[in-house]
Design an enzyme around this catalytic site. Sequence first.
Site, mmCIF file in Angstrom:
data_model
loop_
_atom_site.group_PDB
_atom_site.id
_atom_site.type_symbol
_atom_site.label_atom_id
_atom_site.label_comp_id
_atom_site.label_asym_id
_atom_site.label_seq_id
_atom_site.Cartn_x
_atom_site.Cartn_y
_atom_site.Cartn_z
ATOM 1 C CG HIS A 86 -2.814 -15.642 -7.355
ATOM 2 N ND1 HIS A 86 -3.829 -15.378 -6.463
ATOM 3 C CD2 HIS A 86 -2.514 -14.477 -7.965
ATOM 4 C CE1 HIS A 86 -4.142 -14.088 -6.533
ATOM 5 N NE2 HIS A 86 -3.370 -13.517 -7.434
ATOM 6 C CG HIS B 246 0.274 -13.700 -11.304
ATOM 7 N ND1 HIS B 246 1.248 -13.634 -10.337
ATOM 8 C CD2 HIS B 246 -0.764 -12.947 -10.842
ATOM 9 C CE1 HIS B 246 0.818 -12.861 -9.340
ATOM 10 N NE2 HIS B 246 -0.398 -12.427 -9.630
ATOM 11 C CD GLU C 215 11.108 5.757 9.512
ATOM 12 O OE1 GLU C 215 11.254 5.278 8.363
ATOM 13 O OE2 GLU C 215 11.768 6.731 9.926
ATOM 14 C CG HIS D 123 9.570 16.655 11.143
ATOM 15 N ND1 HIS D 123 9.873 16.889 9.817
ATOM 16 C CD2 HIS D 123 10.599 15.923 11.637
ATOM 17 C CE1 HIS D 123 11.046 16.325 9.543
ATOM 18 N NE2 HIS D 123 11.500 15.724 10.628
HETATM 19 C C1 LIG Z 1 2.041 -4.508 -1.898
HETATM 20 C C2 LIG Z 1 1.348 -5.244 -2.991
HETATM 21 N N1 LIG Z 1 1.235 -4.681 -4.195
HETATM 22 C C3 LIG Z 1 0.576 -5.307 -5.178
HETATM 23 C C4 LIG Z 1 0.028 -6.528 -4.979
HETATM 24 C C5 LIG Z 1 -0.764 -7.210 -6.093
HETATM 25 N N2 LIG Z 1 0.039 -8.352 -6.608
HETATM 26 C C6 LIG Z 1 -0.161 -9.592 -6.202
HETATM 27 S S1 LIG Z 1 0.891 -10.687 -6.874
HETATM 28 C C7 LIG Z 1 1.642 -9.481 -7.776
HETATM 29 C C8 LIG Z 1 2.776 -9.813 -8.690
HETATM 30 C C9 LIG Z 1 3.850 -10.444 -7.946
HETATM 31 O O1 LIG Z 1 4.796 -10.949 -8.783
HETATM 32 P P1 LIG Z 1 5.676 -12.150 -8.270
HETATM 33 O O2 LIG Z 1 6.040 -11.931 -6.878
HETATM 34 O O3 LIG Z 1 6.765 -12.328 -9.240
HETATM 35 O O4 LIG Z 1 4.675 -13.365 -8.284
HETATM 36 P P2 LIG Z 1 4.497 -14.457 -9.437
HETATM 37 O O5 LIG Z 1 3.776 -13.768 -10.575
HETATM 38 O O6 LIG Z 1 5.840 -14.907 -9.825
HETATM 39 O O7 LIG Z 1 3.659 -15.485 -8.800
HETATM 40 C C10 LIG Z 1 1.055 -8.257 -7.518
HETATM 41 C C11 LIG Z 1 1.463 -6.978 -8.151
HETATM 42 C C12 LIG Z 1 0.177 -7.096 -3.712
HETATM 43 N N3 LIG Z 1 -0.340 -8.287 -3.408
HETATM 44 N N4 LIG Z 1 0.867 -6.457 -2.756
#
Ligand SMILES: Cc1ncc(C[n+]2csc(CCOP(=O)(O)OP(=O)(O)O)c2C)c(N)n1
Length: 658
Positions: free
Chosen positions: A27, A258, A403, A465
């Site tokens: 990334h 990204h 939680e 529960h």
């Molecule tokens: C809980 C979770 N859901 C999905 C992902 C997959 N994922 C990684 S980065 C991302 C997008 C994140 O967007 P942003 O925080 O805006 O990052 P940017 O594109 O700006 O680097 C996703 C959906 C993850 N790492 N964690």
Amino acid sequence: MAADPRLLANAIRALSMDAVQAANSGHPGMPMGMADVATILFTEYLKHDPADPHWHDRDRFVLSAGHGSMLIYSLLYLTGYANPTIDEIARFRQLGSPCAGHPENFMLAGVEATTGPLGQGLAMAVGMAIAERHLNAVFGDDLVDHRTWAIAGDGCLMEGVNHEAAGLAAHLALSRLNVFWDDNRITIDGSTDLSRSEDTIARYRASGWHVVSCDGHDFADIRRAIDEALADPRPSLIACRTIIGWGAPNKQGTAATHGAALGADEVAAARKQLVWDSEPFDIPEPILSAWRAAGGRCRQAHEAYRARLAASPDGEEFVRRMEGRLPEKLGLYAWLDSLAAAPQKIATRKASELALEAVNAALPETLGGSADLTGSNNTKTKNQSVLTKEDYSGRYIYYGIREFGMAAAMNGMALHGGVIPYGGTFLVFSDYCRPAIRLSALQGVRVIYVMTHDSIGLGEDGPTHQPVEHLTSLRLIPNLHVFRPADSVETAECWALALERHEGPSVLALTRQNLPQLRTGRTESLSPRGAYRLRTASAVRRVVLIGTGSEVEVAVAAAEALEAQGIGADVVSMPCWELFEAQDEAYRRDLLPDGVLKVSIEAGATLGWERYVGADGLAIGLDRFGASAPAEDLFKRFGFTAEAIVPRILAALKSQGE
Ligand SMILES: Cc1ncc(C[n+]2csc(CCOP(=O)(O)OP(=O)(O)O)c2C)c(N)n1
Ligand SMILES: [Mg+2]
């Protein structure tokens, strides 16, 4: 003359795009977009010393947007940490390189938390900031006086856990927590307009945070925003307006940067744009020396700290806690002696509270809490005052109904060190904590989950529960110890095992209902083996009954009924599968020998018990949801009584004999 921060930041950009290009995976957008903010943080504000990454009073930095891992790897290399080396960066995402896809606390000193599951880094940072204030209140400014910084992306601030974490942080007025929001308005699917309409800044303000905005590519503006954040008595969100992939002329500002390599052409175009002539993984000498000089900024502060530590009468105790070493005595021996003298018929949640009375008196480092079920989880002991924004020295946290936030915060506390966090909720809501429990296990941190109301035995609250699949599903998580003690003695033993377990988390699954004390008389601690023979067959052994928790009592009753018919039956209590698995084969075979009928009894899913009862054995459990009724009626209804079990065993013996 100070180096131009843009040149320093471009070193991050070059390393990030080149490493992702070499791996053809990763990334680049986030590190390139946040390079300017991170440069100001690491060269001017962050208190750290690359020569001693574990310095107790260092600032903590958490890259909550963990997919941008090249940002932190670049920062560690450039400021002069021993690792990663430039070769390790060049081998980004390859087997054996500590520069893993996402930052891992166990791979690199300087990576304070394992991040990638979005939102959790932010929530762990909240836990670190709580631990810092708590230890500050106990040991004073001389020994504990640092900040917690985090970088969160749009994703972190969309995940539900950010709400729990933000609420907790504001409620506890964690002024030393500063979170940068990489406000680039891009996620994987494209513009955040596709999926977000809320006013994030207003939401944080309404939660009680201080929020300041800046242009994330304007160095003076970044400094202004940070200075404002430092001056405010609330936790701060620093919203940095940035361009994802800044410096890649054709792709910046788009989701294309990204999560994929920029491609050779775009990397070449970015080199032009950034006026960056050197080869991949070659940082020009003046730029590297400027970074290294910045890395050495805090050496004097560190030395001054060491002098204060050496002079402090509390120094030894502080270091003991920070290193996670337990005092000689856990305080449980006297309690176990008293149980031997006067057996208790109590719920294991109550037994846990009584064990904790002793533990909390002996261990000043425990920091307890519950997600609004204090009176049900029995997590608060008499000597614990409440940790509040007015008095951080308290050792009990009212987490509220959060939680996941609680579990993630406990991870942060354990990672920070100096405290042993434990927190309670109902076992059924372990599902609400599960992503953080998984991260406790992956990170190898000592977090203790007190999960009460551990079966249909909770009774009238009914199937919403009543956990059914939870024990099985928790046992699936690697490096997690799941304890289900059968009585007050085992409960105390399991507490000791959880506390002594430096390398990972534990779950204590505890009953609401009263259980007889099965272990009478003072014996050696038996739970460390995970399973042990509680009762030995009198007649020729034909059956081994294996029970956990409240069903050990049922197993004993069934064994007695079998013996009355001349059928010898052992009872094995198995409070912890994982510890039993660690025993040698001779021990395991002796306990669960071939050639006898093996029967497991656990008021939960039967999946997995084949492992111990074998193909010809009998797994007695509950593979459906429970019902709302008094516990005793449910145990009868679902067959967890000797009367229901013995005929099943007799039938199985008969069919085996045929
Ligand atoms: C809980 C979770 N859901 C999905 C992902 C997959 N994922 C990684 S980065 C991302 C997008 C994140 O967007 P942003 O925080 O805006 O990052 P940017 O594109 O700006 O680097 C996703 C959906 C993850 N790492 N964690
Ligand atoms: Mg984004």
